[in-house]
Design an enzyme around this catalytic site. Sequence first.
Site, PDB file in Angstrom:
ATOM      1  N   HIS A  30      58.934  58.978  78.371  1.00 38.32           N
ATOM      2  CA  HIS A  30      59.657  59.155  79.641  1.00 38.32           C
ATOM      3  C   HIS A  30      61.141  59.413  79.388  1.00 38.32           C
ATOM      4  O   HIS A  30      61.740  58.803  78.511  1.00 38.32           O
ATOM      5  CB  HIS A  30      59.492  57.898  80.500  1.00 38.32           C
ATOM      6  CG  HIS A  30      59.782  58.125  81.946  1.00 38.32           C
ATOM      7  ND1 HIS A  30      61.057  58.297  82.431  1.00 38.32           N
ATOM      8  CD2 HIS A  30      58.961  58.206  83.019  1.00 38.32           C
ATOM      9  CE1 HIS A  30      61.017  58.468  83.745  1.00 38.32           C
ATOM     10  NE2 HIS A  30      59.755  58.411  84.122  1.00 38.32           N
ATOM     11  N   GLY A  84      82.940  54.048  83.317  1.00 46.30           N
ATOM     12  CA  GLY A  84      82.667  54.058  81.891  1.00 46.30           C
ATOM     13  C   GLY A  84      83.916  54.184  81.051  1.00 46.30           C
ATOM     14  O   GLY A  84      85.019  54.433  81.568  1.00 46.30           O
ATOM     15  N   VAL A 114      77.971  51.308  74.187  1.00 46.61           N
ATOM     16  CA  VAL A 114      77.235  52.485  74.660  1.00 46.61           C
ATOM     17  C   VAL A 114      76.142  52.851  73.663  1.00 46.61           C
ATOM     18  O   VAL A 114      75.023  53.212  74.053  1.00 46.61           O
ATOM     19  CB  VAL A 114      78.180  53.685  74.879  1.00 46.61           C
ATOM     20  CG1 VAL A 114      77.396  54.879  75.413  1.00 46.61           C
ATOM     21  CG2 VAL A 114      79.296  53.317  75.825  1.00 46.61           C
TER      22      VAL A 114
END
Length: 577
Positions: A90, A171, A179
């Site tokens: 996925h 971010g 990250v």
Amino acid sequence: MKQIIECVPNFSEGRDRVVIDKIVKAIADARVTVDGKEERVKVLDVDPGEATNRTVVTFVGSPEAVLEAAFQGVKCSMEVIDMRKHHGAHPRSGACDVLPLVPVAGISLEECAELARGLAKRIYENLGIPCYCYEAAAFKPERKNLAVCRAGEYEALPEKIADPARKPDFGPDGYNETVARCGAINVGARNFLVAVNYNLNTTSTRRAMAVAFDVREKGRKKREGGSLTGKVLKDENGKDIWEKGTLKGCKAIGWYIDEYGIAQVSMNITDIEATPLHVAFDEVTRAAAARGLRVTGAEIVGLVPKRVLIDAGKYYLEKQQRSLGITDEEIMKIAVKSMSLDDLKPFDPHEKVIEYLMEDPEEKAARERLVSMTVKGFAEETASESPAPGGGSVAANMGALGAALSTMVANLSSHKRGWDDRWKEFSDWAEKGQAVMSELISLIDEDTAAFDRIMAAFSLPKGTDEEKAAREQAIEDATLYASQVPLRTMKASFKVFEVARAMAADGNPNSVSDAGVGALAARSAVLGAQLNVKINAVGLKDKERAGALIAEADEIAREAVQEEKEILEIVNSKING
């Protein structure tokens, strides 16, 4: 109405049950205090997938509880999942890949979008995990599409963070260790998705697919002569020409189910505001009939908000020109029968409706101890040596019965022979009466709970000065609450007069005496609750507040006596001809 939202985070782990269980536990154990009461979410489903290496968790609760549980789930995921080692079928961009908030009850999509943005900000500021905001929460139009936010998946994050046009909404300025380990989260808000299969009286997958193409928003490719097998038509640029389907916000395909031996149209309704379930059902029925097929029923897959069935039941009642002023249970029964949701197997709303699944049986039993009794049981409990239930609960019960009688007259009037053109008028009155009745029923137990709160305050310790002060404040707060609850009963019971008056004046003349008894019950409820306001308010140390409560109660009582007098004059004039 209590606000309820659903959250359906997808975590990038579907094989290691230990990891999955840790994340689910973090979600389930999250606590938040709302109005002095501790709340947590209820986990409804955990669905791991080995091939996708992904787990979908579904939980619901108040906005505050859901936001805290979502944050704790994300925090746990960053501790137990390392994206540098993740592989699966996925698409994904982070340890927690998507984090959508879904309005269920009492809250709008726009409000959920604001909550999602705040959650994304909190996640980055507290955990350092970058977040993209998508769908209704998107800051940029193009980011409404999840695929745009997730483009390139986890592997593309170093270059996306460095690109001002592609960097996350929340971010860092550069790629870092957090990250690298956690990736990025797509936080959003979307409407509730309803998954439903329509049962057809055919075994033909091709015909089921044809119906699906007729109704799904995407539609089908346009072919020569309008056939299903002709040559696909092209535009001037050589691209396929598409014909839109009839249902907005719907995706659908046709398939054959071995278990049932029939073909179905399988549909996801992604926008239940644009296309409610009942609208989709009727349109699939129409499209199937146009192709010589019949929809024999429908099968809801997963869960639905209560309003989906309530809206459907009301829709079919309106088509029959029948009153909507009946209980939610009866309305949902109409929905189930109208769409044959029990065609393939029994359909129990208590197993399919989110609000019902959220209920704690013990809390519900405690909250509805009196109203769940029989009439005989309630009377005997009142007559016992226990001081509760007392006059306040009995007053609320009388008010509820007054509302019930007035509602009954409205319902009888709505389908009286010869009054067919007035059904909507009386249906509106019945809905109003039903709402007042429900409000008063809830006050039956609440009045007794208020008394219990006073007793609990008096039992607090008083050994030290601090304990004495805390006890005195608790008694004052409980006494104020015990004064406010019967005042609410007075206000709710007073609403009965509007319905009773309308039914006495304009309702079914054969039931005019019932409207009169409704007014009598409402007046008794108001005056009974007034006594409870007074006896509790005099115990308040804040005499100014006590005086204001008693004065307000006295004015409501005065008006109630006048209302009863006028309604009985109408009733007696009708009875006497």
